[in-house]
Scaffold this active site. Structure first.
Site, PDB file in Angstrom:
ATOM      1  N   CYS A 274       0.861  -0.811   0.333  1.00 59.45           N
ATOM      2  CA  CYS A 274       0.129  -0.219   0.468  1.00 59.45           C
ATOM      3  C   CYS A 274       0.941   1.297  -0.001  1.00 59.45           C
ATOM      4  O   CYS A 274       0.385   1.959  -0.597  1.00 59.45           O
ATOM      5  CB  CYS A 274      -1.026   0.065   1.122  1.00 59.45           C
ATOM      6  N   HIS A 333      -3.228   1.086   7.023  1.00 61.97           N
ATOM      7  CA  HIS A 333      -3.000   1.327   5.392  1.00 61.97           C
ATOM      8  C   HIS A 333      -2.726   2.782   4.331  1.00 61.97           C
ATOM      9  O   HIS A 333      -3.034   3.767   5.937  1.00 61.97           O
ATOM     10  CB  HIS A 333      -4.710   0.421   5.173  1.00 61.97           C
ATOM     11  N   ASP A 356      -7.501   6.090  -3.485  1.00 66.83           N
ATOM     12  CA  ASP A 356      -6.959   4.750  -2.862  1.00 66.83           C
ATOM     13  C   ASP A 356      -6.389   4.043  -4.072  1.00 66.83           C
ATOM     14  O   ASP A 356      -7.182   2.958  -4.223  1.00 66.83           O
ATOM     15  CB  ASP A 356      -7.348   4.044  -1.471  1.00 66.83           C
ATOM     16  N   TYR A 513       1.998  -6.482   7.609  1.00 69.89           N
ATOM     17  CA  TYR A 513       1.160  -4.966   8.428  1.00 69.89           C
ATOM     18  C   TYR A 513      -0.010  -4.874   8.273  1.00 69.89           C
ATOM     19  O   TYR A 513      -1.259  -4.400   8.299  1.00 69.89           O
ATOM     20  CB  TYR A 513       2.122  -3.824   7.810  1.00 69.89           C
TER      21      TYR A 513
END
Length: 692
Positions: A274, A333, A356, A513
């Site tokens: 991300c 995120h 995103d 993560y």
């Protein structure tokens, strides 16, 4: 026209003056780069005085598009509001033409021709066509990306360095990132990304017409940064197998990724996660002139069935049986926010928009997300486009814990609305520290207003088990340094009046993560009786021998504690994510930094692990300093051994610059370091120091 000497000998685009006044001089000085809604001047050179009107007339023609499919005739009067127009000023043997572009003109590569017409409209002659880039203009109040603060523009358009935030909500770690939006050829690659979008390949004229809209352009970029559906830039991978590409943790900036994509003819670059998608998207959007910042949401819900809750399932033995069900809470995120007007929505949703670029869910059939107004998320207006329910859920979902009995019956045992969407962070415009922007996304936890918003967004409010029961559960840990053993303390406190029996299960897992389990390190089950108003402490010692073998490239340990009182059907769950502290790389630069003069950096690293490392590689890059270069180390690096490498480079641009370094090896990855240098031009250096 035969026998007549040509009058027009060429156009001087005045790149230096124009780029300076349009704040694009960092990108280039030999090509013209201008921002829309702001005039710029070019000089038409003539061999002779141009005869006065009405005998002759000058016209300007613009072409736009890969194959010049869009043609614009530029008027010489201001009457046509909202259209291109030009004014002229005749000088000795030259004519200065000042072009005025509309503030909503499509961005892109234009080519321009000056045509000399006779009184009856015949073309007498024309200049060779010249090209220029037109970008969004956040300095222009009529542009829909207008941002009326020079301080914010310095950061969100002009800063080529930034910080991406990682770690966990209560232990935030930083990763320096080199956006490099003004590095050589990056602007060309940004437009190449737009040209490769499915919409552009299908119907380029329509795509060009839409390129005046930052909503359209930014949505296209979020789809194109990931390589899931189209000729996108970066391919995502989360499983730890990166040998056929570059591990996501190794990148330190966007420029090598964009260049690799362009040089490979639009082949996807392997691999990103991300923060990599976010860094690349931020580079492209800043380069195009849309104010953009990188955001990290901690404890981010990845809610795949859109029920605004993340569901954890356990069996009777309190072993997780959530596998296959995809709901998860990512430690963090990352996404970007871009600043723009939303003329496509009712009033009140201008300003920051979530975009995103990480491929998670399809939107209109494509992996992209946004632009979604941050204000719509805050107000629970999940019907407003684009993708508001998805973003709302990322910052607001509840965590629900279920027990699944052997006969398949599911019982909800706890629900928590306070754990998801915490410490939403971005880099401050005032320096290298965080700004917490959680209040932009939600009203204070537990406030009346928050409950109203939940209702509006279609959430049931006030479910059971919100208040504290008799037993409370806390997890603390000693400093967790990668390579060492450390203690985690689980405390069970009994707030009730009676002694209580319970079962406590504590597990530690190496995770990524985004919550992929890479292996259980330890598990401990204890039956205990907690006296009234007293606490029971349980210590779990985490040893490198246990976690070292399975720790992921994100060097993150998740400790989960489950407490089940013997006589009740409820469970208390506490989780803590522990980012293991990494060693720093030390970078020393001795000499003064001057443009085009050789500079040497000494980079040193000490192996903190009790095992030896192999295949060590340093990667170095920095906007205005050097393009990305690799330095390999040879042989083993033993425990406690220090390694120093030398790296020489010639800075290309003056100003405050950052050199970023990553170290990667077979067992230890994602070790970062940075050095800040002030680069001066040769001229500045001459009279740099005045004696006092």
């Amino acid at each position: 026209q035969t026998g007549q000497q040509a009058l027009l000998s060429g156009i001087d685009l005045q790149c230096y003056e124009n780029n300076h006044s349009h704040r694009t001089e960092e990108m280039d000085m030999v090509r013209l780069l201008v921002r829309r809604g702001q005039p710029f001047s070019v000089v038409l050179q003539c061999t002779d005085h141009i005869p006065r009107l009405p005998d002759h007339q000058l016209n300007l023609i613009l072409h736009l598009g890969k194959n010049n499919e869009v043609v614009l005739k530029v008027s010489d009067s201001q009457q046509d509001h909202g259209k291109w127009w030009f004014s002229q000023c005749n000088a000795q043997g030259e004519v200065m033409l000042t072009l005025h572009s509309p503030a909503d003109a499509p961005v892109g590569l234009y080519s321009m021709t000056v045509v000399l017409l006779s009184a009856d409209g015949q073309i007498l002659e024309q200049t060779k066509s010249q090209t220029f880039y037109l970008l969004f203009n956040p300095w222009c109040k009529d542009d829909s990306v207008y941002l009326p603060s020079e301080e914010l523009l310095q950061e969100y358009i002009l800063n080529e360095n930034g910080i991406l935030y990682q770690g966990s909500w209560d232990d935030i770690t930083t990763v320096p990132w080199n956006f490099g939006q003004f590095e050589k050829d990056v602007v060309d690659i940004c437009f190449e990304v737009l040209d490769n979008s499915p919409a552009a390949l299908k119907n380029s004229e329509m795509d060009i017409a839409n390129r005046g809209s930052p909503v359209y352009v930014s949505r296209t970029i979020t789809a194109m940064v990931n390589a899931n559906d189209d000729r996108g830039v970066v391919s995502g991978r989360w499983d730890g197998e990166y040998s056929d590409g570059v591990a996501p943790t190794r990148w330190t900036g966007s420029v090598p990724i964009l260049r690799r994509w362009s040089e490979g003819g639009g082949q996807k670059v392997r691999y990103g996660q991300c923060w990599v998608f976010t860094g690349v998207a931020c580079t492209v959007l800043r380069c195009l002139g849309i104010p953009t910042r990188c955001i990290t949401n901690y404890s981010s819900a990845h809610d795949t069935d859109a029920n605004i809750s993340v569901d954890y399932y356990f069996n009777d033995q309190l072993e997780s049986v959530s596998e296959g069900r995809k709901d998860s809470i990512w430690n963090y995120h990352c996404w970007v926010e871009s600043w723009m007007k939303r003329d496509d929505l009712p009033e009140g949703y201008d300003g920051w928009q979530v975009l995103d670029p990480t491929p998670q869910e399809r939107s209109d059939g494509v992996f992209c997300c946004g632009p979604c107004p941050v204000n719509a998320v805050k107000e629970g207006e999940v019907g407003l486009k684009y993708d508001t329910p998805f973003v709302f859920s990322e910052v607001n979902a509840d965590l629900v814990v279920w027990i699944v009995h052997p006969d398949g019956e599911r019982i909800q045992v706890s629900q928590n609305s306070k754990v998801i969407g915490r410490n939403i962070s971005t880099k401050s415009v005032y320096g290298d520290f965080t700004e917490d922007i959680t209040a932009n996304y939600k009203y204070p936890e537990g406030s009346m207003k928050e409950r109203e918003v939940y209702k509006k967004a279609g959430r049931q409010v006030g479910q059971k088990n919100e208040g504290p029961g008799q037993l409370e559960l806390f997890i603390k840990h000693a400093p967790a340094i990668h390579g060492t053993d450390f203690d985690v303390i689980i405390e069970v406190y009994n707030a009730g009046r009676e002694d209580t029996d319970a079962q406590l299960i504590v597990t530690s897992n190496a995770i990524t993560y985004n919550s992929i389990h890479r292996g259980e390190c330890q598990r401990k089950t204890t039956s205990l009786t907690v006296p009234a108003h007293k606490a029971h402490k349980e210590v779990l010692r985490l040893q490198y021998d246990h976690y070292g073998a399975c720790v992921s490239e994100h060097h993150m340990i998740r400790v989960t504690a489950l407490l089940q009182p013997t006589d009740q059907d409820n469970i208390i769950l506490q989780e803590i994510n522990i980012p293991l502290k990494m060693p720093a790389l030390h970078i020393k630069i001795i000499e003064k930094a001057i443009v085009s003069r050789k500079l040497t950096a000494h980079i040193s690293f000490t192996n903190p692990l009790p095992v030896s490392l192999q295949g060590g590689v340093f990667t170095v890059e920095g906007a205005g300093l050097t393009e990305a270069k690799e330095i390999k180390t040879h042989g083993k690096i033993e425990p406690g051994q220090a390694v120093t490498v030398k790296f020489s480079f010639k800075p290309t641009r003056a100003g405050l610059r950052k050199l970023l370094v990553d170290f990667d090896s077979d067992i230890l990855r994602d070790v970062k370091g940075e050095a800040t240098v002030i680069v001066r031009t040769k001229m500045q250096n001459r009279n740099a120091v005045t004696e006092i």
